[in-house]
Enzyme design. Structure first.
Site, PDB file in Angstrom:
ATOM      1  N   ASN A  88       0.837  -1.193   0.000  1.00  0.00           N
ATOM      2  CA  ASN A  88       0.000   0.000   0.000  1.00  0.00           C
ATOM      3  C   ASN A  88       0.875   1.246   0.000  1.00  0.00           C
ATOM      4  O   ASN A  88       1.960   1.268   0.581  1.00  0.00           O
ATOM      5  CB  ASN A  88      -1.005   0.002   1.160  1.00  0.00           C
ATOM      6  CG  ASN A  88      -0.410  -0.288   2.513  1.00  0.00           C
ATOM      7  OD1 ASN A  88       0.551  -1.043   2.629  1.00  0.00           O
ATOM      8  ND2 ASN A  88      -0.985   0.289   3.554  1.00  0.00           N
TER       9      ASN A  88
ATOM     10  N   GLU B 155       0.313   5.167   0.784  1.00  0.00           N
ATOM     11  CA  GLU B 155      -0.621   6.180   1.264  1.00  0.00           C
ATOM     12  C   GLU B 155      -0.206   7.580   0.813  1.00  0.00           C
ATOM     13  O   GLU B 155       0.877   7.770   0.249  1.00  0.00           O
ATOM     14  CB  GLU B 155      -0.700   6.118   2.797  1.00  0.00           C
ATOM     15  CG  GLU B 155      -1.346   4.825   3.272  1.00  0.00           C
ATOM     16  CD  GLU B 155      -1.540   4.749   4.776  1.00  0.00           C
ATOM     17  OE1 GLU B 155      -2.240   3.828   5.212  1.00  0.00           O
ATOM     18  OE2 GLU B 155      -0.984   5.597   5.500  1.00  0.00           O
ATOM     19  N   ASN B 156      -1.104   8.524   1.067  1.00  0.00           N
ATOM     20  CA  ASN B 156      -0.849   9.896   0.657  1.00  0.00           C
ATOM     21  C   ASN B 156      -1.489  10.835   1.674  1.00  0.00           C
ATOM     22  O   ASN B 156      -2.560  10.534   2.206  1.00  0.00           O
ATOM     23  CB  ASN B 156      -1.453  10.130  -0.739  1.00  0.00           C
ATOM     24  CG  ASN B 156      -1.047  11.463  -1.307  1.00  0.00           C
ATOM     25  OD1 ASN B 156      -1.612  12.495  -0.972  1.00  0.00           O
ATOM     26  ND2 ASN B 156      -0.043  11.437  -2.158  1.00  0.00           N
ATOM     27  N   ALA B 157      -0.836  11.978   1.898  1.00  0.00           N
ATOM     28  CA  ALA B 157      -1.342  12.949   2.869  1.00  0.00           C
ATOM     29  C   ALA B 157      -2.753  13.407   2.529  1.00  0.00           C
ATOM     30  O   ALA B 157      -3.533  13.759   3.406  1.00  0.00           O
ATOM     31  CB  ALA B 157      -0.409  14.154   2.949  1.00  0.00           C
TER      32      ALA B 157
ATOM     33  N   CYS C 212      -4.009   0.814  -2.671  1.00  0.00           N
ATOM     34  CA  CYS C 212      -3.889  -0.407  -1.878  1.00  0.00           C
ATOM     35  C   CYS C 212      -2.801  -1.302  -2.481  1.00  0.00           C
ATOM     36  O   CYS C 212      -2.411  -1.149  -3.641  1.00  0.00           O
ATOM     37  CB  CYS C 212      -5.205  -1.169  -1.874  1.00  0.00           C
ATOM     38  SG  CYS C 212      -6.578  -0.291  -1.121  1.00  0.00           S
TER      39      CYS C 212
ATOM     40  N   GLU D 200      -2.998  -4.410  -3.415  1.00  0.00           N
ATOM     41  CA  GLU D 200      -3.487  -5.224  -4.528  1.00  0.00           C
ATOM     42  C   GLU D 200      -3.422  -4.445  -5.833  1.00  0.00           C
ATOM     43  O   GLU D 200      -2.986  -4.957  -6.869  1.00  0.00           O
ATOM     44  CB  GLU D 200      -4.937  -5.662  -4.267  1.00  0.00           C
ATOM     45  CG  GLU D 200      -5.134  -6.515  -3.017  1.00  0.00           C
ATOM     46  CD  GLU D 200      -5.442  -5.685  -1.780  1.00  0.00           C
ATOM     47  OE1 GLU D 200      -4.889  -4.562  -1.624  1.00  0.00           O
ATOM     48  OE2 GLU D 200      -6.243  -6.156  -0.955  1.00  0.00           O
TER      49      GLU D 200
ATOM     50  N   CYS E 286     -10.291  -4.625  -0.054  1.00  0.00           N
ATOM     51  CA  CYS E 286     -11.396  -3.663   0.018  1.00  0.00           C
ATOM     52  C   CYS E 286     -12.264  -3.801  -1.235  1.00  0.00           C
ATOM     53  O   CYS E 286     -11.896  -4.468  -2.209  1.00  0.00           O
ATOM     54  CB  CYS E 286     -10.851  -2.245   0.163  1.00  0.00           C
ATOM     55  SG  CYS E 286     -10.225  -1.525  -1.369  1.00  0.00           S
TER      56      CYS E 286
ATOM     57  N   CYS F  65     -10.618  -2.817  -4.585  1.00  0.00           N
ATOM     58  CA  CYS F  65      -9.643  -3.802  -5.068  1.00  0.00           C
ATOM     59  C   CYS F  65     -10.337  -5.065  -5.582  1.00  0.00           C
ATOM     60  O   CYS F  65      -9.867  -5.681  -6.538  1.00  0.00           O
ATOM     61  CB  CYS F  65      -8.647  -4.158  -3.978  1.00  0.00           C
ATOM     62  SG  CYS F  65      -7.447  -2.843  -3.704  1.00  0.00           S
TER      63      CYS F  65
HETATM   64 ZN   LIG Z   1      -8.041  -2.028  -1.682  1.00  0.00          ZN
END
Ligand SMILES: [Zn+2]
Length: 173
Positions: A68, A70-72, A79, A81, A113, A116
């Protein structure tokens, strides 16, 4: 109406929980790859690391991994996947025969999720693609993580894209 009844899809893969040691070598390899790439997760906001791995159907049976990212601003987050599959697509691989997802939450299998699930479905080919879901062992040393992060009796949820996303939207054609 009969042709609609006949088109009612059913899962080909029966969802079950098996010990890691009972899985075949290709499933174990996918889970190990997902566990290893999880260490590279960029998750400074959630601190929830996820790794994923997918095996291409092509002759090479090449395994693509992702973590994964992430971003601010949250929305741009990818994700594990989708990272893995996007890497494969950009390398020219568009169909997968199996996948694995590894994360850690106590007493829970962390499954993909909703976004995904639809993303995986797009590239799952014609079969009910198996997906193996394992719990990460964060207590393992870096060397153990590299060599064999799972124990033979670790439970693995053996499911499939149909079980995760039954009667999915598939194609316009
Ligand atoms: Zn996902």
């Amino acid at each position: 109406m009969s042709h609609l009844l006949n088109s009612l899809a059913q899962p080909e893969v029966k969802e079950t929980i098996l010990p890691y040691g009972k899985l075949d070598a290709t499933a174990q390899e996918l889970l190990r790859a997902a566990h290893q790439v999880r260490q590279r997760a960029y998750a400074p906001y959630s601190d929830f690391k996820v790794g994923a791995a997918f095996r291409a159907t092509e002759d090479s049976q090449q395994v693509f991994t992702g973590c994964n990212v992430e971003n601010a601003a949250f929305t741009p987050t990818s994700c594990a996947e989708r990272t893995a599959i996007a890497k494969a697509i950009s390398e020219g691989y568009r169909q997968f025969s199996s996948g694995a997802v590894v994360a850690y939450k106590p007493n829970v299998f962390v499954s993909p999720c909703g976004v995904c699930r639809q993303f995986i479905r797009e590239f799952a080919g014609n079969t009910d693609m198996p997906i193996y879901i394992g719990q990460a062992n964060d207590a393992q040393s870096p060397q153990e993580q590299l060599e064999e992060p799972f124990h033979n009796d670790d439970p693995i949820l053996c499911t499939s894209i149909f079980n995760l996303l039954p009667h999915s939207f598939h194609t316009y054609k």
